[in-house]
Write a protein that holds these residues in place. Structure first.
Motif, short mmCIF file in Angstrom:
data_model
loop_
_atom_site.label_atom_id
_atom_site.label_comp_id
_atom_site.label_asym_id
_atom_site.label_seq_id
_atom_site.Cartn_x
_atom_site.Cartn_y
_atom_site.Cartn_z
N UNK A 564 -10.99 32.05 14.94
CA UNK A 564 -11.76 32.58 16.05
C UNK A 564 -10.93 32.46 17.34
N UNK A 567 -8.23 35.10 17.27
CA UNK A 567 -8.71 36.46 17.56
C UNK A 567 -8.96 36.63 19.05
N UNK A 568 -9.52 35.57 19.65
CA UNK A 568 -9.78 35.65 21.10
C UNK A 568 -8.49 35.85 21.86
N UNK A 571 -6.83 39.73 20.39
CA UNK A 571 -7.45 41.04 20.36
C UNK A 571 -6.90 41.83 19.21
N UNK B 109 -12.86 41.88 19.75
CA UNK B 109 -11.67 41.06 19.56
C UNK B 109 -11.61 39.91 20.55
N UNK B 110 -11.92 40.24 21.81
CA UNK B 110 -11.85 39.20 22.83
C UNK B 110 -12.85 38.07 22.55
N UNK B 111 -13.94 38.43 21.91
CA UNK B 111 -14.93 37.41 21.57
C UNK B 111 -14.54 36.66 20.30
N UNK B 112 -13.50 37.17 19.64
CA UNK B 112 -13.06 36.51 18.40
C UNK B 112 -13.97 36.82 17.24
#
Lengths: 752, 752
Positions: A564, A567-568, A571, B109-112
């Motif tokens: 997680x 990914x943050x 992106x 993506x930014x939030x994972x």
């Protein structure tokens, strides 16, 4: 054999008759050789053959004479290094023998003899460095202890003095009841010393000192581990569940009595069918608005609470985790205080207690099962820090998601995942202390005629124990770091700290498992005797890899959290993005995968902490990026995410391992920087090099697959690991003495 | 939120509030995103912000409503695989939302968040193959049992029927005395069944059937292991020492009573200070020609006999290994029968017995120490097969070398090194049976809304257990081979067979250690409860790695023997000679290290037994040749041989490991060839592939370093190992049922 040149055969004759590796075949080899020599007459050949006739062996005296002749030669000419050399002297420097050198060397080879080795059996050699190597005192173990104990030195000292008292003599009865009562009594003594309530609010008798509490848990673990777990259940699980999940009304009602052990209790979360997957708990707490009560109920046998410490004998109350039901609706898992026994120990109505019976270890802890048959408790018994029922009988919570709320509740209990690895660390220290002191004293085998060698001088034995000693030091400092992170936590860091604690719990308890296994074997038969305590250390800590979260499950969770985060940060996972991520901390991409670096094997480079840390970071990032890509690929190809995660479980375990090892090395190096004593710093630095290189060696398959290192380098690392083990060996005893474990706690006769 | 396009945010709102991996940071990410959207009015932004205000969370009802809305969308359009897909439907296909696709994907993506994964939480998926996978019955487990039992089927069946009788119910008392007596009583029952004397001469009540004897040892090992060891001490060590080292006068006097257990006895070799290095034993047997007696004496405390089974309680006599002294001269280690107790169990004069006390396991065996204070025994008590004292009081022996004679004596006792690994194999089978049956039934976690998954469906769990199951099958057949080699042995093969047995003892007992460790952890808390028996299996077999020869020492000995063989074959180790040796069995040098082969990754090749065997043979030869070269180089450089061997100890361990694994695979494949039942053959063949590939995977670092394989290939092998685990999983339960362990022996409630 009057003819001197025939005497050249004596060493060969002696060897084929006495060496335990040479077999019948070698007699034929020797016969054939003799037969082939045209400088020996037929009659002489007959004589020689008669000496190697399997059906008519020489007498023991003749053999002894041969040996004596050979020994005389070697005493006369100690520089002789080959069988032929002896033969030449025995033949009185016969020219024919000298000329036959190639033939004789071939004979040695055909017999499978290594001349230098065979000669070793005839001479007493004193300059064998394997024999002469020994322990030294190169640094102050007292200073080392100070470095390890740090700010908790005072409480550690106090705990040690308490557990060294006569009343803490180990219980030797194999009767579980006797053992359980002894452990309970010990806990009462510790409570009197205010060890249990150390982290409780001052208002209720505590000191609000969580750092001390962890140090107490760790130091107690030099003693009986049943004691530690019973202590942890009472003060850490039962007490802290009130403190973390309850509110003032609960604190004032219970905390003081919990801290003095007037009110023994349990932490009842796990059920028979739900251990790892606690979200699936089935016990129900049904709210009845009419009389403002909850009914706690076990709906089926598999929903009974299981393995609950303090339940089988002593617990009077329990924090019970159950699904809250209001008007038929499920509000997720919440915690409730449920009385189990009255103050006389009589089990209350509706409560059914089972005894888990004999366990592999920790038999001083009374683990049991609990079943609730519609047990009614007052509304106030709900631990209501994160959720409550309002006056209208409606559910309220600042955390609207049942899922998030439950994980928030669990998060407050993360301290247990720090206490357990710290206890495991202490057990590993005890095992290593026993095994290393014994290995330094125990002698077995040795060069012919010389004294036997301390087994710690054998490279294989060093390989077994010394990297584990290095790992233990590394873990010590890393756990200090995790403890500090936990104590200084901010809300925004909680997720990271939870993952870190979960991962360290798994890493350290597995490490202890491996260390104690190796210690048991390294102590041979003595390691199997209970008097030497490795068995208890091993069996008691065996469950550490399972309780407070199954290690395998925890490692998967850690990786999920890493994914997680990844990914943050990333992106869209473009290829260049990933490459940049992987090499982020390296000076340039080229500097890492440049052939000169992948093949670099000079000592300075191999021992350089920057190289180690880069390699650890690289592995951490590369495994994570590769995992993220693979999951995405699998899902993109149409796999259900649940299945995709299952396919990569094995890779997930690698990712968390790499992450944890990077943290451990990093924190080890950071801690070393602040060591002031030069000599201590030197030896601990060597341990950091050994820790780093032995982990790289374990993962060499990965580094080679990746191309981060080439074979010349991984081979050089193997040699360097051997070398470091050898160099640290003289300090090994001092290094375990630095742990400063009370002798009465170690108690092993082989480690005196 | 009446405006449909704002509804696009609902899934994101739901996730940040409920997902347990998203943290505070994500609220800011989401706020920033909203702030940045120019298609949302300021007022609308305010509204949206109000939904993600940490200080003012939505109500639980609102969250539930959001969830309901999302679930509705997914039910309507099950094909939706992304969060954006939901957002679009919720916004009623708003064009703006559709146009914002890249921005929304970036937000995910930014939030994972992995969209597909997050969606899994909202829908009930039925086609998750991780959930649906299960055990099948693809072959006859009865036929498999027949294949495993082979010619010993009848005796195996008989032993099973005896140990399944009610009187063999496990002893549950923790009182060592009670346990020891129970085990002794069990042994008496077994003696009555003529199990103990199975290998003894017919003349003395036996059957002269050593194959049966080994099968008995192995089958008994499904039951209590203290029983097996007590049985082995009495009949295997005490009895066989008479049979192997004595002569007719001893046979007629003792064997019958040993076989009926009328005469319980000990095998007294190990001393406190000499376990592995038995040549260093210090107990003396001094011959007195005047009265034709020996005086047995313990010269110092550390020369006392230690860990001697049957000594503490029941033994009436012992075969004692002692240095024979005649007229002040040392004639090396010989064996003598020394009475310890009278028939009433009273300890005789001059004998001092100690009790080893509580041990990690095997507490049903009465291990003790024995000290001799000038104990006089008649001349006839010398076991005189290999050496005797003649009428003139002079020493005589057909083996003139004391060293060779001692190793010849030890060689006759090699049967113990076959009995132990066979016992260890049975313990591993028990552990695997328990763990695999439990893992097939135990469910934990599962896809949202679906039922929980049997833990054996998890890849990680398969990885833990199924390669070990394959290894156990491999070892089963390899031990059959070793047993047969031993039974059909010729004198000229003895050295090879001794090395083989020593090596297999080490390899198999370590394997059992690892298997039971994995089984314990795989069964979680249940694996820690004594009722499930993994603890006992584990603790009892723990010492198997130490007794009958410390594994680490044995592995070094095996390598020494391999080195000697190597030298005999190779004489001068020229580089070309070594290369030819290494590639001897390969078609050509090119075919092995050809880039096409080192990179070959097609399934047919990876599953090809010929590829496996070549790889194993190559590793065996290459490690051996490299070791021989390295030792020579070290010695040539001036190192004393003793030191040189120490430097390479770590490499030596590799050599014996590679040798043993080659033998095991070879024998496994040979055994498979003769399996007639097609279905059994198919599944067992798969196990051979898994055994081979998982060993290659373990050693991938070596193969990569050597250049025998390239990264693409080792990676493909890892995947293939996973794949094979997955494919074998449905057969796993049938495969352990094939072991056919009596239920009363397994006894574990979790394996019913």
């Amino acid at each position: 054999m009057e003819n001197p040149k025939l005497k050249a055969f004596i060493p060969f004759f002696y060897l084929v008759w006495s060496d335990d590796i040479l077999t019948q075949k070698e007699f034929f080899t020797l016969q054939e050789f003799i037969n082939f020599q045209n400088w020996i007459s037929q009659k002489e050949k007959e004589l020689l053959f008669s000496k190697i006739n399997i059906l008519d062996p020489p007498s023991r005296e003749e053999l002894t004479d041969w040996k004596y002749e050979i020994e005389k030669v070697i005493q006369l000419k100690p520089s002789i290094r080959s069988i032929l050399g002896i033969s030449i002297v025995l033949s009185k420097n016969d020219k024919i023998i000298k000329d036959q050198k190639p033939a004789f060397i071939k004979l040695e080879n055909d017999l499978g003899i290594l001349g230098e080795e065979a000669i070793g059996n005839f001479r007493e050699t004193t300059n064998i460095f394997t024999s002469n190597y020994q322990s030294v005192n190169r640094f102050s173990t007292k200073k080392l202890t100070q470095i390890l104990d740090g700010k908790q030195a005072a409480i550690i000292k106090k705990v040690k003095s308490v557990i060294s008292r006569p009343e803490f003599a180990y219980e030797t009865s194999t009767d579980t009841d006797v053992y359980r009562e002894k452990v309970y009594d010990w806990c009462k003594i510790l409570a009197k010393e205010n060890f249990g309530n150390r982290a409780f609010p001052k208002k209720y008798g505590g000191r609000e000192n969580i750092a001390d509490y962890f140090a107490i848990m760790e130091t107690l673990s030099y003693h009986d581990l049943s004691l530690v777990i019973k202590f942890g259940v009472q003060f850490g699980l039962w007490g802290m569940s009130i403190q973390s999940l309850g509110t003032e009304k609960h604190f004032s009602k219970y905390l003081k009595d919990i801290g003095t052990l007037k009110l023994p209790g349990c932490f009842a979360m796990t059920e028979t069918h739900h251990g790892s997957n606690v979200k699936g708990l089935e016990t129900t707490a049904t709210y009845n608005h009419n009389d403002q009560t909850f009914t706690i109920h076990t709906p089926n046998e598999n929903a009974q609470k299981e393995y609950i410490g303090n339940a089988a004998k002593h617990g009077q109350m329990a924090t019970v985790f159950a699904k809250l039901i209001i008007e038929g609706n499920d509000y997720g898992i919440n915690a409730f205080i449920v009385p189990l026994r009255d103050t006389n120990g009589k089990i209350l109505k509706g409560i059914t207690i089972g005894d888990c019976g004999l366990k592999m270890g920790l038999n001083g802890v009374d683990n049991g099962t609990i079943r609730f048959g519609n047990v009614v408790i007052p509304k106030d018994n709900m631990l209501d820090r994160f959720a409550w029922i309002n006056e209208k009988g409606k559910f309220e919570s600042p955390i609207p998601s049942d899922n998030r709320r439950f994980f928030t509740m669990l998060g407050t209990l993360v301290g247990g995942r720090i206490g357990i690895p710290r206890s495991a660390l202490a057990a590993a220290k005890s095992g290593l202390t026993i095994a290393i002191i014994y290995s330094d004293q125990r002698r077995q085998f040795g060069p012919e005629g010389g004294s036997e060698v301390p087994i710690l001088n054998y490279r294989m034995h060093q390989r077994r124990l010394i990297p584990l000693l290095a790992k233990t030091y590394a873990i010590h400092f890393a756990l200090q770091y995790v403890t500090n992170r936990f104590i200084d936590r901010k809300e925004s860091e909680m997720q990271e700290i939870e993952a870190l604690a979960a991962g360290m719990k798994a890493y350290v308890t597995w490490s202890t498992r491996d260390i104690l296994q190796e210690c048991r074997e390294a102590c041979g038969g003595k390691g199997y005797l209970s008097e030497n305590r490795i068995d208890t250390l091993k069996n008691d800590t065996e469950i550490y890899t399972t309780f407070e979260g199954d290690n395998t499950v925890l490692m998967q969770l850690v990786t999920k959290s890493r994914l997680s985060e990844f990914r943050k940060s990333f992106g869209e996972m473009s290829t260049m993005g990933i490459i940049n991520y992987v090499y982020e901390n390296a000076k340039t991409l080229i500097s890492e995968k440049n052939p000169i670096v992948t093949r670099k094997t000079d000592d300075d480079h191999l021992l350089d902490n920057e190289f180690h840390l880069n390699a650890f970071e690289y592995r951490e990032k590369a495994t994570l990026a590769s995992l993220a890509k693979r999951i995405k690929k699998l899902i993109d190809s149409g796999l259900e995410p649940y299945d995709a995660y299952n396919v990569v479980q094995h890779q997930m375990a690698d990712v968390s391992q790499a992450y944890l090892e990077r943290i451990i090395l990093e924190q080890f190096l950071t801690a070393i920087k602040s060591i002031k004593d030069k000599k201590c710093k030197e030896v601990v630095s060597k341990l950091s090099q050994l820790y780093a290189l032995s982990q790289i060696e374990r993962n060499k398959g990965w580094y080679l697959e990746d191309g981060y290192m080439e074979a010349v380098k991984t081979k050089a690392i193997r040699k360097m690991v051997n070398q470091l083990c050898w160099e640290i060996r003289p300090d090994a005893v001092s290094l375990v003495k630095g742990f400063d474990i009370p002798e009465s706690c170690l108690a092993a006769p082989i480690a005196l």
